[in-house]
Design a protein around this motif. Structure first.
Motif, PDB file in Angstrom:
ATOM      1  N   SER A  77       0.795  -1.223  -0.080  1.00 35.59           N
ATOM      2  CA  SER A  77       0.108   0.102  -0.155  1.00 35.59           C
ATOM      3  C   SER A  77       0.911   1.127   0.124  1.00 35.59           C
ATOM      4  N   LYS A  78       0.552   1.955  -1.007  1.00 37.35           N
ATOM      5  CA  LYS A  78       1.507   3.411  -1.212  1.00 37.35           C
ATOM      6  C   LYS A  78       0.473   4.494  -1.437  1.00 37.35           C
ATOM      7  N   ALA A  79       0.538   5.413  -0.703  1.00 35.84           N
ATOM      8  CA  ALA A  79      -0.194   6.623  -0.688  1.00 35.84           C
ATOM      9  C   ALA A  79      -0.252   7.096  -2.266  1.00 35.84           C
ATOM     10  N   GLU A  80       0.644   7.507  -2.902  1.00 38.58           N
ATOM     11  CA  GLU A  80       0.677   7.653  -4.214  1.00 38.58           C
ATOM     12  C   GLU A  80      -0.062   6.917  -5.148  1.00 38.58           C
ATOM     13  N   GLN A  81      -0.216   5.788  -4.708  1.00 36.45           N
ATOM     14  CA  GLN A  81      -1.066   4.721  -5.476  1.00 36.45           C
ATOM     15  C   GLN A  81      -2.415   4.631  -5.191  1.00 36.45           C
ATOM     16  N   GLY A  82      -3.000   5.570  -4.316  1.00 38.47           N
ATOM     17  CA  GLY A  82      -4.312   5.716  -3.636  1.00 38.47           C
ATOM     18  C   GLY A  82      -4.594   4.834  -2.495  1.00 38.47           C
ATOM     19  N   GLY A  83      -3.292   4.039  -2.006  1.00 40.03           N
ATOM     20  CA  GLY A  83      -3.782   3.450  -0.835  1.00 40.03           C
ATOM     21  C   GLY A  83      -3.908   4.196   0.450  1.00 40.03           C
ATOM     22  N   ALA A  84      -4.561   3.700   1.475  1.00 42.46           N
ATOM     23  CA  ALA A  84      -4.800   4.640   2.735  1.00 42.46           C
ATOM     24  C   ALA A  84      -3.350   4.706   3.383  1.00 42.46           C
ATOM     25  N   LEU A  85      -3.163   5.848   4.084  1.00 42.65           N
ATOM     26  CA  LEU A  85      -2.015   6.176   4.466  1.00 42.65           C
ATOM     27  C   LEU A  85      -2.264   6.064   6.073  1.00 42.65           C
ATOM     28  N   LEU A  86      -1.794   5.091   6.979  1.00 47.98           N
ATOM     29  CA  LEU A  86      -1.803   4.827   8.379  1.00 47.98           C
ATOM     30  C   LEU A  86      -0.833   5.735   9.093  1.00 47.98           C
ATOM     31  N   VAL A  87      -1.289   6.589   9.816  1.00 50.62           N
ATOM     32  CA  VAL A  87      -0.321   7.575  10.431  1.00 50.62           C
ATOM     33  C   VAL A  87      -0.440   7.291  12.092  1.00 50.62           C
ATOM     34  N   PHE A  88       1.001   7.010  12.363  1.00 45.20           N
ATOM     35  CA  PHE A  88       1.217   7.134  13.892  1.00 45.20           C
ATOM     36  C   PHE A  88       1.396   8.348  14.569  1.00 45.20           C
ATOM     37  N   TYR A  89       1.207   8.413  15.767  1.00 39.50           N
ATOM     38  CA  TYR A  89       1.471   9.547  16.654  1.00 39.50           C
ATOM     39  C   TYR A  89       2.755   9.359  17.398  1.00 39.50           C
ATOM     40  N   SER A  90       3.626  10.452  17.765  1.00 33.61           N
ATOM     41  CA  SER A  90       4.990  10.349  18.354  1.00 33.61           C
ATOM     42  C   SER A  90       5.094  11.395  19.104  1.00 33.61           C
ATOM     43  N   SER A  91       5.307  11.413  20.324  1.00 38.62           N
ATOM     44  CA  SER A  91       5.623  12.649  21.166  1.00 38.62           C
ATOM     45  C   SER A  91       7.028  12.961  20.855  1.00 38.62           C
ATOM     46  N   THR A  92       7.998  12.271  20.518  1.00 39.96           N
ATOM     47  CA  THR A  92       9.384  12.521  20.274  1.00 39.96           C
ATOM     48  C   THR A  92       9.600  11.872  18.655  1.00 39.96           C
ATOM     49  N   LEU A  93       9.321  12.663  17.956  1.00 40.89           N
ATOM     50  CA  LEU A  93       9.499  12.606  16.195  1.00 40.89           C
ATOM     51  C   LEU A  93      10.671  12.064  15.912  1.00 40.89           C
ATOM     52  N   GLU A  94      11.749  12.842  16.277  1.00 39.47           N
ATOM     53  CA  GLU A  94      13.007  12.504  15.739  1.00 39.47           C
ATOM     54  C   GLU A  94      13.474  11.017  16.278  1.00 39.47           C
ATOM     55  N   GLU A  95      13.272  10.735  17.506  1.00 43.05           N
ATOM     56  CA  GLU A  95      13.587   9.520  18.078  1.00 43.05           C
ATOM     57  C   GLU A  95      12.839   8.529  17.545  1.00 43.05           C
ATOM     58  N   THR A  96      11.713   8.658  17.162  1.00 40.48           N
ATOM     59  CA  THR A  96      10.856   7.750  16.447  1.00 40.48           C
ATOM     60  C   THR A  96      11.280   7.309  14.940  1.00 40.48           C
TER      61      THR A  96
END
Length: 118
Positions: free
Chosen positions: A58-77
């Motif tokens: 699944s790729k967003a550019e091909q129309g796939g759903a984009l699942l999004v995680f949340y992070s309180s420490t973006l760089e570390e994630t």
């Protein structure tokens, strides 16, 4: 929790189920239950679901759903994702309401991780 009319389960293809499991276990501390050689399930990660063996991703550019995680420490994630074998598709960038990056896991499925503005 099962609630009528609400999302309950997600299934995604995985070319290499073992590599996908290893990635999510390492990067996000997920745990899996195998149901035969061609299916593995995850739970308690925000939305329950599973991966089934298939030569697709699944790729967003091909129309796939984009699942999004949340992070309180973006760089570390981001670093955890790379260390676990993920490929960064879009480096950290600002968007209205926060910051995020996109990555592909070993089977090629695209995900994103977001955080509040810096």
């Amino acid at each position: 929790m099962k609630i009528h009319g609400k999302l309950n389960y997600l299934e995604m293809a995985a070319v290499d189920i073992e590599a996908t499991k290893a990635f999510f276990s390492s990067a996000f501390d997920w745990h899996f239950t195998d149901y035969g050689a061609d299916y593995t399930a995850f739970s308690d990660v925000g939305l329950d679901g599973g991966f089934y063996r298939a030569p697709l991703c699944s790729k967003a550019e091909q129309g796939g759903a984009l699942l999004v995680f949340y992070s309180s420490t973006l760089e570390e994630t981001r670093n955890d994702v790379v260390r676990a074998g993920g490929i960064i598709l879009k480096e950290i960038y600002d968007f209205p309401g926060g910051r995020r990056f996109h990555f592909a896991e070993p089977s090629g499925n695209e995900f994103a991780v977001w955080s509040e503005p810096a």
